[in-house]
Design a protein around this motif. Structure first.
Motif, PDB file in Angstrom:
ATOM      1  N   ASN A 128      -1.452  -0.965  -6.789  1.00  0.00           N
ATOM      2  CA  ASN A 128      -2.555  -0.731  -5.694  1.00  0.00           C
ATOM      3  C   ASN A 128      -3.756  -1.385  -7.233  1.00  0.00           C
ATOM      4  N   PRO A 164      -7.600   0.646   3.535  1.00  0.00           N
ATOM      5  CA  PRO A 164      -7.099   1.267   3.547  1.00  0.00           C
ATOM      6  C   PRO A 164      -7.921   3.523   3.841  1.00  0.00           C
ATOM      7  N   ARG A 176       0.599  -1.124   0.213  1.00  0.00           N
ATOM      8  CA  ARG A 176      -0.002   0.362  -0.276  1.00  0.00           C
ATOM      9  C   ARG A 176       1.131   1.372  -0.001  1.00  0.00           C
TER      10      ARG A 176
END
Length: 226
Positions: free
Chosen positions: A214, A154, A106
């Motif tokens: 991602n 996230p 991330r």
């Protein structure tokens, strides 16, 4: 293409243990890869990158340990993101903790390997990242998938719409997840490399992802890769 025929790749090795750095250097040189720089922690790595700003000296891949005193690997990844340093980062560590893997990916890491890899596997990973690919050690892929599915999203990701991928786009993204470069994907699916690049650009837009890694993380979370 054999390893000897591949163009050399310049790397920077970031590890707090001098002996480990020297060992990695030796292994990489056996694999035909040039170690352009070394650093003992994240802060030193950023400083070295500032000094090596010319295209002919700048590292093309960063090999990064995560657990280091003071400024660790995650700190480096976050600072590199903020500074818009676009050199691909391959995490090379003894730790296979699921949370660390997720946090590193991330934060922008493009690959994740454990230090028990062979010379050939390490050289292959470096070349893959230098060519624009991604790579995650097969030994932790299944656990990573489970961790992504169960971990909270996230910050800022919750509620964001995801546009469905076409069958071809899903096929391309699966190959991206397996670490193949655009050129290799083009050969595997019998398309022009430019067409593969177009597919990946569309995938990024549909998934609202800033980069290939991602996009893979988002697709796994959404159950789009099976």
């Amino acid at each position: 293409m054999s390893q000897e025929q591949q163009p050399t790749v310049r790397v920077m090795v970031v590890d707090d243990q001098t002996l480990v750095r020297h060992g990695i250097r030796t292994l990489l040189e056996l694999g035909g890869i040039t170690v352009a720089a070394e650093a003992g922690d994240g802060a030193e790595a950023l400083e070295v990158l500032k000094q090596l700003s010319e295209p002919e000296t700048r590292p093309e891949v960063v090999l990064l340990d995560l657990r280091m005193p003071r400024y660790d690997g995650l700190w480096f990844l976050k600072q590199a993101q903020e500074a818009e340093i676009e050199i691909p980062v391959l995490v090379l560590t003894t730790f296979d903790d699921d949370t660390l893997v997720l946090d590193a990916l991330r934060a922008g890491a493009r690959g994740y390997l454990l230090k028990d890899v062979t010379v050939e596997q390490l050289a292959e990973a470096v070349h893959a990242l230098a060519a624009g690919g991604t790579l995650i050690a097969p030994s932790i892929t299944d656990r990573l998938v489970r961790a992504i599915k169960t971990a909270p999203p996230p910050a800022g990701a919750a509620g964001a719409a995801v546009e469905p991928l076409s069958e071809r786009e899903t096929e391309v993204l699966r190959l991206v997840a397996e670490g193949y470069s655009n050129r290799q994907i083009a050969e595997l699916v019998h398309l022009a490399e430019g067409t593969v690049k177009n597919h990946i650009s569309t995938i990024l837009v549909k998934l609202g992802a800033r980069d290939r890694t991602n996009a893979v993380l988002r697709a796994i979370r959404e159950g789009m890769l099976g």
